[in-house]
Design a protein around this motif. Structure first.
Motif, PDB file in Angstrom:
ATOM      1  N   SER A  37       0.837  -1.203   0.000  1.00 30.07           N
ATOM      2  CA  SER A  37       0.000   0.000   0.000  1.00 30.07           C
ATOM      3  C   SER A  37       0.866   1.244   0.000  1.00 30.07           C
ATOM      4  O   SER A  37       2.042   1.215   0.377  1.00 30.07           O
ATOM      5  CB  SER A  37      -0.922   0.019   1.224  1.00 30.07           C
ATOM      6  OG  SER A  37      -0.158   0.089   2.419  1.00 30.07           O
ATOM      7  N   GLY A 346     -19.977   9.917   5.807  1.00 30.58           N
ATOM      8  CA  GLY A 346     -18.532  10.111   5.826  1.00 30.58           C
ATOM      9  C   GLY A 346     -18.079  11.358   6.539  1.00 30.58           C
ATOM     10  O   GLY A 346     -16.882  11.522   6.812  1.00 30.58           O
ATOM     11  N   VAL A 379     -14.572  11.419   4.880  1.00 26.86           N
ATOM     12  CA  VAL A 379     -14.049  10.333   4.064  1.00 26.86           C
ATOM     13  C   VAL A 379     -14.940  10.202   2.839  1.00 26.86           C
ATOM     14  O   VAL A 379     -16.158   9.984   2.967  1.00 26.86           O
ATOM     15  CB  VAL A 379     -14.014   9.002   4.835  1.00 26.86           C
ATOM     16  CG1 VAL A 379     -13.459   7.892   3.943  1.00 26.86           C
ATOM     17  CG2 VAL A 379     -13.182   9.134   6.104  1.00 26.86           C
ATOM     18  N   GLN A 381     -16.919   8.664   0.030  1.00 30.42           N
ATOM     19  CA  GLN A 381     -17.543   7.356   0.060  1.00 30.42           C
ATOM     20  C   GLN A 381     -17.538   6.632  -1.286  1.00 30.42           C
ATOM     21  O   GLN A 381     -17.583   5.398  -1.329  1.00 30.42           O
ATOM     22  CB  GLN A 381     -18.992   7.490   0.547  1.00 30.42           C
ATOM     23  CG  GLN A 381     -19.115   8.110   1.931  1.00 30.42           C
ATOM     24  CD  GLN A 381     -18.509   7.243   3.010  1.00 30.42           C
ATOM     25  OE1 GLN A 381     -18.979   6.143   3.270  1.00 30.42           O
ATOM     26  NE2 GLN A 381     -17.460   7.745   3.655  1.00 30.42           N
ATOM     27  N   GLU A 382     -17.496   7.362  -2.388  1.00 31.26           N
ATOM     28  CA  GLU A 382     -17.550   6.725  -3.698  1.00 31.26           C
ATOM     29  C   GLU A 382     -16.947   7.631  -4.751  1.00 31.26           C
ATOM     30  O   GLU A 382     -16.609   8.792  -4.476  1.00 31.26           O
ATOM     31  CB  GLU A 382     -19.005   6.391  -4.061  1.00 31.26           C
ATOM     32  CG  GLU A 382     -19.936   7.593  -4.055  1.00 31.26           C
ATOM     33  CD  GLU A 382     -21.384   7.208  -4.289  1.00 31.26           C
ATOM     34  OE1 GLU A 382     -21.661   5.984  -4.376  1.00 31.26           O
ATOM     35  OE2 GLU A 382     -22.232   8.114  -4.395  1.00 31.26           O
ATOM     36  N   LYS A 386     -12.619   7.869  -3.941  1.00 36.41           N
ATOM     37  CA  LYS A 386     -13.108   7.054  -2.834  1.00 36.41           C
ATOM     38  C   LYS A 386     -11.988   6.779  -1.826  1.00 36.41           C
ATOM     39  O   LYS A 386     -10.866   6.481  -2.203  1.00 36.41           O
ATOM     40  CB  LYS A 386     -13.666   5.734  -3.363  1.00 36.41           C
ATOM     41  CG  LYS A 386     -14.347   4.867  -2.304  1.00 36.41           C
ATOM     42  CD  LYS A 386     -14.926   3.621  -2.918  1.00 36.41           C
ATOM     43  CE  LYS A 386     -15.682   2.782  -1.903  1.00 36.41           C
ATOM     44  NZ  LYS A 386     -14.826   2.292  -0.814  1.00 36.41           N
ATOM     45  N   ASP A 387     -12.304   6.909  -0.556  1.00 40.75           N
ATOM     46  CA  ASP A 387     -11.409   6.698   0.585  1.00 40.75           C
ATOM     47  C   ASP A 387     -10.483   7.878   0.860  1.00 40.75           C
ATOM     48  O   ASP A 387      -9.676   7.830   1.802  1.00 40.75           O
ATOM     49  CB  ASP A 387     -10.569   5.427   0.425  1.00 40.75           C
ATOM     50  CG  ASP A 387     -11.427   4.174   0.400  1.00 40.75           C
ATOM     51  OD1 ASP A 387     -12.458   4.165   1.090  1.00 40.75           O
ATOM     52  OD2 ASP A 387     -11.063   3.217  -0.298  1.00 40.75           O
ATOM     53  N   ARG A 389      -9.320  11.026   2.621  1.00 41.45           N
ATOM     54  CA  ARG A 389      -9.671  11.473   3.968  1.00 41.45           C
ATOM     55  C   ARG A 389      -9.188  12.903   4.200  1.00 41.45           C
ATOM     56  O   ARG A 389      -8.030  13.215   3.910  1.00 41.45           O
ATOM     57  CB  ARG A 389      -9.051  10.547   5.019  1.00 41.45           C
ATOM     58  CG  ARG A 389      -9.398   9.084   4.848  1.00 41.45           C
ATOM     59  CD  ARG A 389      -8.953   8.270   6.049  1.00 41.45           C
ATOM     60  NE  ARG A 389      -7.511   8.183   6.178  1.00 41.45           N
ATOM     61  CZ  ARG A 389      -6.789   7.134   5.814  1.00 41.45           C
ATOM     62  NH1 ARG A 389      -7.384   6.092   5.230  1.00 41.45           N
ATOM     63  NH2 ARG A 389      -5.484   7.109   6.003  1.00 41.45           N
ATOM     64  N   GLU A 422      -5.341  12.843   3.306  1.00 43.18           N
ATOM     65  CA  GLU A 422      -4.713  11.549   3.077  1.00 43.18           C
ATOM     66  C   GLU A 422      -5.459  10.764   2.012  1.00 43.18           C
ATOM     67  O   GLU A 422      -6.696  10.749   1.981  1.00 43.18           O
ATOM     68  CB  GLU A 422      -4.674  10.730   4.374  1.00 43.18           C
ATOM     69  CG  GLU A 422      -3.862  11.371   5.497  1.00 43.18           C
ATOM     70  CD  GLU A 422      -3.845  10.533   6.747  1.00 43.18           C
ATOM     71  OE1 GLU A 422      -2.871  10.634   7.518  1.00 43.18           O
ATOM     72  OE2 GLU A 422      -4.819   9.776   6.975  1.00 43.18           O
ATOM     73  N   TYR A 423      -4.678  10.091   1.162  1.00 44.69           N
ATOM     74  CA  TYR A 423      -5.274   9.242   0.138  1.00 44.69           C
ATOM     75  C   TYR A 423      -4.570   7.897   0.137  1.00 44.69           C
ATOM     76  O   TYR A 423      -3.411   7.790  -0.254  1.00 44.69           O
ATOM     77  CB  TYR A 423      -5.171   9.890  -1.236  1.00 44.69           C
ATOM     78  CG  TYR A 423      -5.887   9.114  -2.325  1.00 44.69           C
ATOM     79  CD1 TYR A 423      -7.220   8.786  -2.213  1.00 44.69           C
ATOM     80  CD2 TYR A 423      -5.200   8.685  -3.466  1.00 44.69           C
ATOM     81  CE1 TYR A 423      -7.872   8.078  -3.196  1.00 44.69           C
ATOM     82  CE2 TYR A 423      -5.840   7.976  -4.468  1.00 44.69           C
ATOM     83  CZ  TYR A 423      -7.184   7.668  -4.311  1.00 44.69           C
ATOM     84  OH  TYR A 423      -7.831   6.954  -5.281  1.00 44.69           O
ATOM     85  N   PRO A 424      -5.258   6.844   0.615  1.00 45.15           N
ATOM     86  CA  PRO A 424      -4.628   5.511   0.646  1.00 45.15           C
ATOM     87  C   PRO A 424      -4.790   4.789  -0.686  1.00 45.15           C
ATOM     88  O   PRO A 424      -5.868   4.797  -1.294  1.00 45.15           O
ATOM     89  CB  PRO A 424      -5.410   4.803   1.759  1.00 45.15           C
ATOM     90  CG  PRO A 424      -6.774   5.424   1.719  1.00 45.15           C
ATOM     91  CD  PRO A 424      -6.570   6.857   1.266  1.00 45.15           C
ATOM     92  N   SER A 426      -4.207   1.047  -2.452  1.00 43.55           N
ATOM     93  CA  SER A 426      -3.890  -0.379  -2.304  1.00 43.55           C
ATOM     94  C   SER A 426      -3.251  -0.856  -3.602  1.00 43.55           C
ATOM     95  O   SER A 426      -3.881  -0.843  -4.663  1.00 43.55           O
ATOM     96  CB  SER A 426      -5.168  -1.173  -2.006  1.00 43.55           C
ATOM     97  OG  SER A 426      -4.877  -2.563  -1.931  1.00 43.55           O
TER      98      SER A 426
END
Length: 428
Positions: A37, A346, A379, A381-382, A386-387, A389, A422-424, A426
């Motif tokens: 990640s 969110g 956060v 949501q879509e 998406k994700d 923060r 923040e943007y995670p 994966s």
């Protein structure tokens, strides 16, 4: 009789162990269970000091990459994990003093902060059944050794740790770390000699959890922790949560002299009660510090700190101020709101007011402080973002004049603003 009790206890532990699923037996393989990640973190902090100190501000962009392999199959599984950190300074150079509470980029002797920093680490891990042994660079998350991840880049520690979940509801941890990496620089040596940690958490029931931990920071202090969390369901959308956290510290006399403390012992605890109803929550908390000095934690030993992690303070009244001074008593009233109930999933908001008094200033009169804390979190949501923060928090801290005296140096008036985006990602 004693042997009989021990035998019954051993049979109980064996039965509990056999009832648990065997994580190692379910291993899919070194590659098959691997994850990677990347977290993109843009962080800004500004502290507007109201008296004799300069304003403090830093802004940077961080990249936090983590990779973790699965475990090889067999009785003993073997794996590896690692991290890579990079940050570039966007602002906060000459003209803004360092401020230990910010510490995005360490400043050199010239007073200038580093333009960018990079650091990496790796660890090897072994698993038997539900017990994992790790050696190398790690980010421990325990009540008596909690790495700081509340700034631009995280801290890390080097050493050995064991995590065991062989008994249903019981988690045990033991560790020994001998090096600490500061979050704002590439160097790993902060003068930490060693820190030993042992303890565990047991879930007596789905709604009742207790934790006991102890730590020994060589030549600094010994610390003991007790935590109890209880959640009582009142109705379908109502609950009452009681959360107790307490520390008892016995401080080495060498460190007392080095840090200029007034004494060698501290006991601090907090009890918070949170009533949640629908999208609302109301919290009332009390926190109390006793002993011959205030609660000591975090910072770095080469800077006069403890070296046990910058977030090792599981207490209710810890915001900008920790309300952890010698003999301090503090009270909190807080409120939280989930905007999901109003069509904005969110988005959450929290606000708290904390007031502390009875601070021992050793001859300068009673010290007092108060803080108003606000925080919005969102956060996505879509959609493509998406994700993602976003967290915006502010604090307004005011303290009595005697807390700024040179002999005390505990608190100053100020306003603080933090913005984290923040943007995670994966990777796999």
């Amino acid at each position: 009789m004693l042997k009989t009790r021990i035998s019954l206890l051993a049979l109980g532990l064996m039965a509990a162990t056999q009832a648990m699923a065997n994580d190692q037996a379910a291993s899919k393989g070194f590659v098959e269970d691997s994850t990677a990640s990347l977290l993109l973190r843009n962080a800004y902090i500004k502290r507007d000091k109201k008296h004799d100190t300069n304003d403090q501000m830093q802004w940077g962009q961080g990249f936090i990459g983590k990779i973790s392999s699965g475990f090889t199959q067999g009785t003993v599984g073997v794996g590896v994990e690692g991290f890579g950190l990079y940050a570039v300074r966007l602002d906060g150079g000459t003209g803004h003093n360092e401020g230990g509470g910010i510490d995005f980029f360490k400043r050199g002797d010239s007073g200038n902060a580093q333009h960018d920093i990079s650091r990496g680490g790796a660890a090897v891990k072994f698993r038997v059944s539900n017990t994992v042994l790790k050696y190398g660079d790690q980010m421990p998350s325990l009540p008596v050794l909690q790495y700081d991840d509340a700034r631009l880049l995280p801290e890390s520690f080097t050493g050995t740790s064991i995590n065991s979940k062989e008994i249903d509801g019981l988690e045990l941890n033991a560790a020994r770390f001998t090096r600490e990496a500061r979050k704002s620089t590439e160097q790993r040596d902060t003068a930490l000699k060693s820190i030993n940690v042992f303890g565990g958490t047991y879930k007596f029931a789905p709604n009742l959890t207790t934790s006991l931990y102890t730590s020994d920071v060589e030549d600094v202090l010994k610390k003991h922790y007790l935590g109890v969390n209880y959640v009582h369901a009142i109705a379908k959308d109502q609950s009452l949560t009681l959360d107790f956290n307490g520390y008892k510290s016995d401080i080495d006399k060498k460190y007392v002299e080095k840090a200029g403390l007034h004494g060698d012992s501290n006991t601090i605890w907090s009890l918070a009660a949170t009533y949640a109803f629908g999208p609302h929550s109301v919290t009332i908390a009390h926190q109390r510090s006793t002993g011959s000095t205030g609660y000591q934690y975090g910072w770095y030993q080469d800077r006069g700190g403890v070296g046990d992690g910058g977030s090792t303070i599981y207490l209710a009244n810890s915001y900008w101020s920790d309300f952890n001074a010698e003999d301090e008593r503090s009270w909190q009233i807080g409120y939280g709101l989930d905007f999901g109930a109003f069509g904005v999933p969110g988005l959450t908001y929290s606000v708290a007011y904390v007031r502390g008094d009875n601070i021992n200033t050793h001859g300068l009169g009673e010290g007092t402080e108060r803080e108003i804390f606000n925080q919005f979190k969102y956060v996505v949501q879509e959609g493509p973002a998406k994700d993602l923060r976003v967290k915006v928090r502010s604090s307004f801290l005011r303290a009595s004049n005697n807390l700024r005296d040179d002999s005390v140096q505990y608190a100053d008036d100020g306003n603080e603003l933090r913005i984290f985006v923040e943007y995670p990602i994966s990777i796999f």
